[in-house]
Enzyme design. Structure first.
Site, PDB file in Angstrom:
ATOM      1  N   ASP A 121      41.680  56.918  39.687  1.00  0.00           N
ATOM      2  CA  ASP A 121      41.779  57.459  41.035  1.00  0.00           C
ATOM      3  C   ASP A 121      41.802  56.358  42.091  1.00  0.00           C
ATOM      4  OD1 ASP A 121      39.243  56.654  40.486  1.00  0.00           O
ATOM      5  OD2 ASP A 121      38.235  58.268  41.553  1.00  0.00           O
ATOM      6  N   LYS A 122      41.403  55.146  41.722  1.00  0.00           N
ATOM      7  CA  LYS A 122      41.410  54.043  42.682  1.00  0.00           C
ATOM      8  C   LYS A 122      41.389  52.737  41.918  1.00  0.00           C
ATOM      9  CE  LYS A 122      36.365  54.256  43.251  1.00  0.00           C
ATOM     10  NZ  LYS A 122      36.161  55.363  42.326  1.00  0.00           N
ATOM     11  N   THR A 123      41.738  51.664  42.619  1.00  0.00           N
ATOM     12  CA  THR A 123      41.823  50.373  41.957  1.00  0.00           C
ATOM     13  C   THR A 123      40.457  49.826  41.587  1.00  0.00           C
ATOM     14  OG1 THR A 123      41.814  49.265  44.108  1.00  0.00           O
ATOM     15  CG2 THR A 123      43.950  49.784  43.152  1.00  0.00           C
ATOM     16  N   GLU A 180      32.038  50.942  51.963  1.00  0.00           N
ATOM     17  CA  GLU A 180      31.057  51.436  52.928  1.00  0.00           C
ATOM     18  C   GLU A 180      29.880  50.461  53.037  1.00  0.00           C
ATOM     19  OE1 GLU A 180      29.202  55.787  54.003  1.00  0.00           O
ATOM     20  OE2 GLU A 180      28.996  55.087  51.944  1.00  0.00           O
TER      21      GLU A 180
END
Length: 532
Positions: free
Chosen positions: A371-373, A490
């Protein structure tokens, strides 16, 4: 009390003394090679059929099975040892004398009141009663459950959050009604019916915010009190731990296909040889009278001849192949465990091969669904640059950007360093050890100073929002604040605000208004609380 519920003993092993023979034999004879040699060993026991000794095949097959059994026992003993260490961990349980006594995890029972301290693992599924934090808050890490390393906030019921001493907890009287054990990690429904000393009943609803799951780790909270509600294999963690199926590697599947082909070829060769032997008997038995052969055809004799030739040709399928594969897998698993290239020095974590059955599948990846690197990289984020009110601030500004800005070729956005931003927020001119630049020189006029005040207000608002508007939880370790976040980017933003003088250091919940969260930020020259 509560003897109808299971104990807190858990087992993740594959076998025990009773289940080892049937499970092991089922797994071994699912391999076609072992099945073929078992068939050959059976027909060798038929008198008058086997031209060889009756133990010619069964002895090597027994050696193969013993080697496989030794490997399985060695691997399962490690699982038993891990289970024993887990079940023997100590937990603090409240005794009738209002004192906490140490008891092994496996001896916990439903209804026990347990004290868990910071960095300890939750020994069973608990309902949170109270904690050392205001309003019964606590922080847990669920990486063992769902793989997420960010801290999650749990909060006790307001009616029990004030019970912060053993004597107060002992005053609890009533009953706990809970849902049936299930594998849902994020839902829970229950009710706590408390009876006061005056006999007045009070009903408290319980939800996921009060549920602490076995396997989670208490973080950033000195201690909590909880009631055991699910134990052992009824915990949500163990409900999600399904029995491991029998897995087949690509090599084993390919070997099975080759063995089926070889068995078909062996059967055809045996039938052909039997037909040739029958033809020889029919036409040459009279000439070979000294062999005392009968020239009459019999279906039984024909089948027996086929079985005889199968025994003679059984070496076409090598039993040594199976032994070699098992030995190679076991040795390869040992090499993986001692491979320095797979050792992670930061956490002192070596590679651990729990089973050697699938080692040849290591690294054979065909598809990656991500879903993401961050799943494929180290995912380390650093705060490098920020654009505030049309001005870009960076740790280091390239000389090319400075030259373009001085020549009027920098476009609408100008570039400054983080040191300029700190001086702007501090309201001071250039210090002795920092050379004055065009940014400081432009603050001499009143108009420029008014512009600077407006710019400082914009930058202050930006930094305040950057340090407050997030879900990061600060954790103090060795006197330093570490930020636990759901994502590295974040955490990098909050760390960047800290680098520029806005340190987010605590998140509290105040009772008025009920459960109103607030964030405390150390500004450049003040200590500020923000309602969230």
């Amino acid at each position: 009390m509560n003897d109808d519920f299971c104990d807190n003993f858990v087992s993740t092993s594959k076998y025990n003394a009773l289940t080892f023979p049937p499970k092991f034999l089922k797994e071994q004879f699912s391999k076609y090679a072992n099945l073929f040699f078992l068939f050959t060993a059976f027909i060798q026991q038929i008198p008058g059929v086997s031209p060889t000794n009756q133990y010619t095949t069964i002895a090597p097959l027994a050696a193969v099975l013993l080697a496989s059994a030794f490997k399985e026992v060695q691997e399962d003993l490690k699982r038993h040892q891990s289970d024993s260490e887990l079940n023997a961990r100590a937990a603090e349980v409240l005794s009738p004398s209002s004192r906490f006594e140490r008891r092994k995890w496996k001896d916990l029972r439903v209804g026990d009141i347990v004290r868990v301290e910071s960095d300890d693992f939750i020994p069973a599924d608990l309902v949170l009663i109270s904690s050392s934090e205001p309003e019964g808050l606590c922080y847990i890490e669920t990486s063992n459950l769902d793989g997420e390393t960010n801290l999650k906030i749990k909060q006790a019921s307001p009616s029990t959050s004030s019970l912060t001493s053993p004597s107060h907890v002992m005053s609890l009287h009533g009953s706990l009604r809970s849902e049936q054990p299930n594998n849902s990690l994020y839902t829970y429904e229950g009710a706590l019916d408390l009876i006061s000393d005056a006999g007045v009943s009070r009903h408290l609803s319980l939800g996921p915010d009060q549920m602490l799951l076995r396997g989670a780790q208490l973080r950033n909270t000195p201690w909590i009190y909880g009631i055991v509600v699910f134990t052992g294999h009824e915990t949500k963690l163990m409900r999600n731990a399904t029995a491991a199926p029998i897995k087949r590697t690509a090599v084993e599947k390919q070997v099975n296909v080759h063995i089926i082909f070889l068995f078909g070829f062996l059967l055809a060769l045996s039938v052909g040889s039997t037909i040739g032997a029958s033809i020889n008997t029919w036409f040459f038995s009279s000439q070979q009278w000294y062999l005392l052969q009968s020239n009459t055809f019999s279906a039984q004799a024909f089948v027996e001849d086929i079985l005889t030739f199968i025994i003679l040709y059984n070496n076409l399928i090598p039993i040594s192949l199976i032994v070699t594969m098992e030995v190679v897998k076991f040795q390869q698993a040992s090499l993986i465990n001692s491979d320095l290239d797979m050792y992670y020095a930061r956490t002192d974590t070596p590679a651990l091969c729990r089973t050697s059955s699938l080692v040849e599948e290591l690294g054979q990846i065909e598809f990656i669904f991500s879903d993401k690197t961050g799943t494929l990289t180290r995912n380390e984020m650093e705060f490098r640059c920020a654009s505030i009110g049309g001005v870009a601030y960076a740790e280091v500004v390239d000389e090319s950007r400075k030259e373009c800005e001085s020549n009027g070729e920098g476009g609408k956005e100008s570039w400054r360093t983080f040191e300029d931003l700190r001086r702007l927020l501090g309201g001071n001119s250039a210090s002795d050890d920092v050379p004055a630049n065009t940014f400081d020189a432009n603050l001499t006029s009143g108009v420029a100073r008014t512009t600077m005040l407006k710019e400082r207000e914009v930058v202050h608002e930006f930094m305040a929002l950057l340090s407050v508007c997030h879900t990061v939880i600060p954790e103090v370790k060795d006197g330093k604040i570490h930020y636990q976040a759901s994502s590295p980017d974040e955490a990098a933003l909050v760390a960047g605000a800290e680098l520029l003088g806005y340190q987010f250091h605590v998140r509290l919940f105040f009772p008025v208004p009920p459960s109103t969260p607030a964030a405390f930020v150390n500004g450049t020259d003040s200590h500020i609380a923000y309602a969230m």
